[in-house]
Design a protein around this motif. Sequence first.
Motif, mmCIF file in Angstrom:
data_model
loop_
_atom_site.group_PDB
_atom_site.id
_atom_site.type_symbol
_atom_site.label_atom_id
_atom_site.label_comp_id
_atom_site.label_asym_id
_atom_site.label_seq_id
_atom_site.Cartn_x
_atom_site.Cartn_y
_atom_site.Cartn_z
ATOM 1 N N PRO A 93 74.653 100.066 48.059
ATOM 2 C CA PRO A 93 73.723 99.569 47.026
ATOM 3 C C PRO A 93 72.305 99.418 47.589
ATOM 4 O O PRO A 93 72.116 98.926 48.699
ATOM 5 C CB PRO A 93 74.302 98.209 46.640
ATOM 6 C CG PRO A 93 75.702 98.210 47.129
ATOM 7 C CD PRO A 93 75.740 99.115 48.314
ATOM 8 N N THR A 97 67.638 98.930 43.090
ATOM 9 C CA THR A 97 68.487 98.785 41.900
ATOM 10 C C THR A 97 68.415 97.363 41.328
ATOM 11 O O THR A 97 68.772 97.129 40.173
ATOM 12 C CB THR A 97 69.929 99.204 42.250
ATOM 13 O OG1 THR A 97 69.881 100.562 42.720
ATOM 14 C CG2 THR A 97 70.876 99.150 41.071
ATOM 15 N N GLY A 122 80.411 101.824 41.076
ATOM 16 C CA GLY A 122 80.493 101.882 42.542
ATOM 17 C C GLY A 122 81.110 100.604 43.100
ATOM 18 O O GLY A 122 82.208 100.205 42.714
ATOM 19 N N ALA A 125 78.109 96.440 42.148
ATOM 20 C CA ALA A 125 76.873 95.690 42.414
ATOM 21 C C ALA A 125 76.183 95.195 41.135
ATOM 22 O O ALA A 125 75.920 93.990 40.980
ATOM 23 C CB ALA A 125 75.918 96.569 43.226
ATOM 24 N N TYR A 144 84.419 106.678 37.378
ATOM 25 C CA TYR A 144 85.369 107.782 37.331
ATOM 26 C C TYR A 144 86.168 107.847 38.627
ATOM 27 O O TYR A 144 87.259 108.394 38.665
ATOM 28 C CB TYR A 144 84.609 109.080 37.099
ATOM 29 C CG TYR A 144 85.496 110.261 36.823
ATOM 30 C CD1 TYR A 144 86.336 110.274 35.714
ATOM 31 C CD2 TYR A 144 85.509 111.357 37.669
ATOM 32 C CE1 TYR A 144 87.172 111.345 35.453
ATOM 33 C CE2 TYR A 144 86.331 112.440 37.419
ATOM 34 C CZ TYR A 144 87.164 112.434 36.315
ATOM 35 O OH TYR A 144 87.986 113.495 36.054
ATOM 36 N N SER A 168 86.978 105.492 33.559
ATOM 37 C CA SER A 168 86.529 106.373 32.472
ATOM 38 C C SER A 168 85.449 107.302 33.003
ATOM 39 O O SER A 168 84.712 106.961 33.925
ATOM 40 C CB SER A 168 85.948 105.516 31.328
ATOM 41 O OG SER A 168 85.374 106.350 30.340
ATOM 42 N N SER A 169 85.380 108.495 32.378
ATOM 43 C CA SER A 169 84.211 109.329 32.609
ATOM 44 C C SER A 169 83.154 108.865 31.615
ATOM 45 O O SER A 169 83.339 109.010 30.396
ATOM 46 C CB SER A 169 84.549 110.813 32.400
ATOM 47 O OG SER A 169 83.360 111.573 32.593
ATOM 48 N N PRO A 185 73.344 106.152 37.584
ATOM 49 C CA PRO A 185 74.247 107.302 37.724
ATOM 50 C C PRO A 185 73.790 108.229 38.861
ATOM 51 O O PRO A 185 72.706 108.036 39.419
ATOM 52 C CB PRO A 185 74.071 108.003 36.375
ATOM 53 C CG PRO A 185 72.635 107.757 36.036
ATOM 54 C CD PRO A 185 72.292 106.390 36.587
ATOM 55 N N PRO A 186 74.586 109.248 39.186
ATOM 56 C CA PRO A 186 74.086 110.269 40.117
ATOM 57 C C PRO A 186 72.893 110.974 39.466
ATOM 58 O O PRO A 186 72.942 111.279 38.271
ATOM 59 C CB PRO A 186 75.264 111.242 40.235
ATOM 60 C CG PRO A 186 76.453 110.519 39.689
ATOM 61 C CD PRO A 186 75.937 109.544 38.693
ATOM 62 N N GLN A 204 79.971 112.519 44.827
ATOM 63 C CA GLN A 204 80.042 112.304 43.374
ATOM 64 C C GLN A 204 79.195 111.118 42.923
ATOM 65 O O GLN A 204 78.991 110.912 41.733
ATOM 66 C CB GLN A 204 81.494 112.155 42.889
ATOM 67 C CG GLN A 204 82.142 110.814 43.165
ATOM 68 C CD GLN A 204 82.848 110.767 44.510
ATOM 69 O OE1 GLN A 204 82.673 111.637 45.360
ATOM 70 N NE2 GLN A 204 83.660 109.739 44.718
ATOM 71 N N ASP A 215 74.320 114.066 34.299
ATOM 72 C CA ASP A 215 75.009 112.820 33.934
ATOM 73 C C ASP A 215 74.145 111.960 33.011
ATOM 74 O O ASP A 215 74.668 111.339 32.079
ATOM 75 C CB ASP A 215 75.413 112.061 35.201
ATOM 76 C CG ASP A 215 76.562 112.773 35.913
ATOM 77 O OD1 ASP A 215 77.649 112.874 35.325
ATOM 78 O OD2 ASP A 215 76.356 113.258 37.035
HETATM 79 C C1 LIG Z 1 74.526 106.236 42.255
HETATM 80 S S1 LIG Z 1 76.192 105.607 42.288
HETATM 81 C C2 LIG Z 1 75.861 103.945 41.701
HETATM 82 C C3 LIG Z 1 76.787 102.892 42.245
HETATM 83 C C4 LIG Z 1 76.380 101.446 41.889
HETATM 84 N N1 LIG Z 1 76.213 101.279 40.460
HETATM 85 C C5 LIG Z 1 75.091 101.070 42.592
HETATM 86 O O1 LIG Z 1 74.045 100.986 41.942
HETATM 87 O O2 LIG Z 1 75.131 100.839 43.802
HETATM 88 C C6 LIG Z 1 76.876 106.439 40.896
HETATM 89 C C7 LIG Z 1 78.318 106.066 40.540
HETATM 90 O O3 LIG Z 1 78.688 106.839 39.386
HETATM 91 C C8 LIG Z 1 80.052 107.222 39.526
HETATM 92 N N2 LIG Z 1 80.292 108.397 38.665
HETATM 93 C C9 LIG Z 1 80.011 109.707 38.900
HETATM 94 N N3 LIG Z 1 80.399 110.474 37.861
HETATM 95 C C10 LIG Z 1 80.937 109.624 36.934
HETATM 96 C C11 LIG Z 1 81.482 109.814 35.634
HETATM 97 N N4 LIG Z 1 81.586 111.021 35.088
HETATM 98 N N5 LIG Z 1 81.913 108.720 34.970
HETATM 99 C C12 LIG Z 1 81.823 107.487 35.514
HETATM 100 N N6 LIG Z 1 81.300 107.237 36.746
HETATM 101 C C13 LIG Z 1 80.858 108.300 37.445
HETATM 102 C C14 LIG Z 1 80.222 107.491 41.008
HETATM 103 O O4 LIG Z 1 81.576 107.436 41.371
HETATM 104 C C15 LIG Z 1 79.349 106.364 41.595
HETATM 105 O O5 LIG Z 1 80.132 105.215 41.847
#
Ligand SMILES: C[S@@+](CC[C@H](N)C(=O)[O-])C[C@H]1O[C@@H](n2cnc3c(N)ncnc32)[C@H](O)[C@@H]1O
Length: 285
Positions: A93, A97, A122, A125, A144, A168-169, A185-186, A204, A215
Amino acid sequence: MNAPTLAQALQHAAQRGLARIDAQLLLLHCVGRPDAGRAWLLAHDDDILSPAQAALWEQLLARRLNGEPVAYLTGRKEFFGLPLQVDARVLDPRPDTETLVEWALEVLQPLSAPQVADLGTGSGAIALAIQHQRPDAQVTAVDYSQDALAVARANAAQLKLPVRVLHSSWLEQVEGRFDAIVTNPPYIREDDPHMPALQHEPRQALTSGADGLDDIRAICAQAPAHLVPGGWLLIEHGWDQSEAVQQLLKTAGFTLVHSRQDLAGIARCTGGQIPCAPGDGQTVK
Ligand SMILES: C[S@@+](CC[C@H](N)C(=O)[O-])C[C@H]1O[C@@H](n2cnc3c(N)ncnc32)[C@H](O)[C@@H]1O
């Protein structure tokens, strides 16, 4: 070499190019004082590391110099004042953020018992920070990755925060409507030249198609059906994506679309509101 004193260990790390703050956190971890601060290190700079501590120090120093985040090496990271367990299953984290959390708390401020979703939680956080600040909220944390959900669940249990954790996605398997949907998100392009520096974090969690926006596009398209009238979608994104994300939100029907700056003064969060009633649309410049 004999086991070094704490001062010698820090000096050695500096000579090898390690940032002072990283070295201090790793050394506090090695001596079993993760909660002690720099002042403790200064007061104990003549203490000698035990052979086991010295071996651990050398190992962690090498791993940090190879790019592993400090949080993975110590197993912890503070986020919004909460001590989180963190490891290579989740993104480390970032302090930036916290800007997104502050914005979410502002939009939730006038509401009682609000419904909130954190997409891509993730370590948990964002969800845990909001739940901690707003005990009356019902917070749903979605990911996911089952690995990430295990970390989020462990953090919720350790902190005794009643966040609901859901696989969930994005919003595909999520039911109900929310007062706020918050997401980091990513958002990195697949071919981004900085990716090698992030090699220890889950891919991911980082990349999202050719322009980094796959995303965010999916989330913007899905979110309106999961927000109450007047509900907000708040998104963290890359340093050069605020205009594109604003456009995606407007296209999806959001109003009051605007961006906020991170700790470095760069527009890194963008959000918008679902109109309360047809024709309520406004735009914030
Ligand atoms: C940039 S990280 C953010 C983690 C946390 N929220 C943070 O701010 O530290 C993005 C998160 O999105 C998740 N993710 C990726 N594709 C996803 C999807 N299709 N549906 C749900 N979550 C997804 C990843 O597994 C990852 O945990």
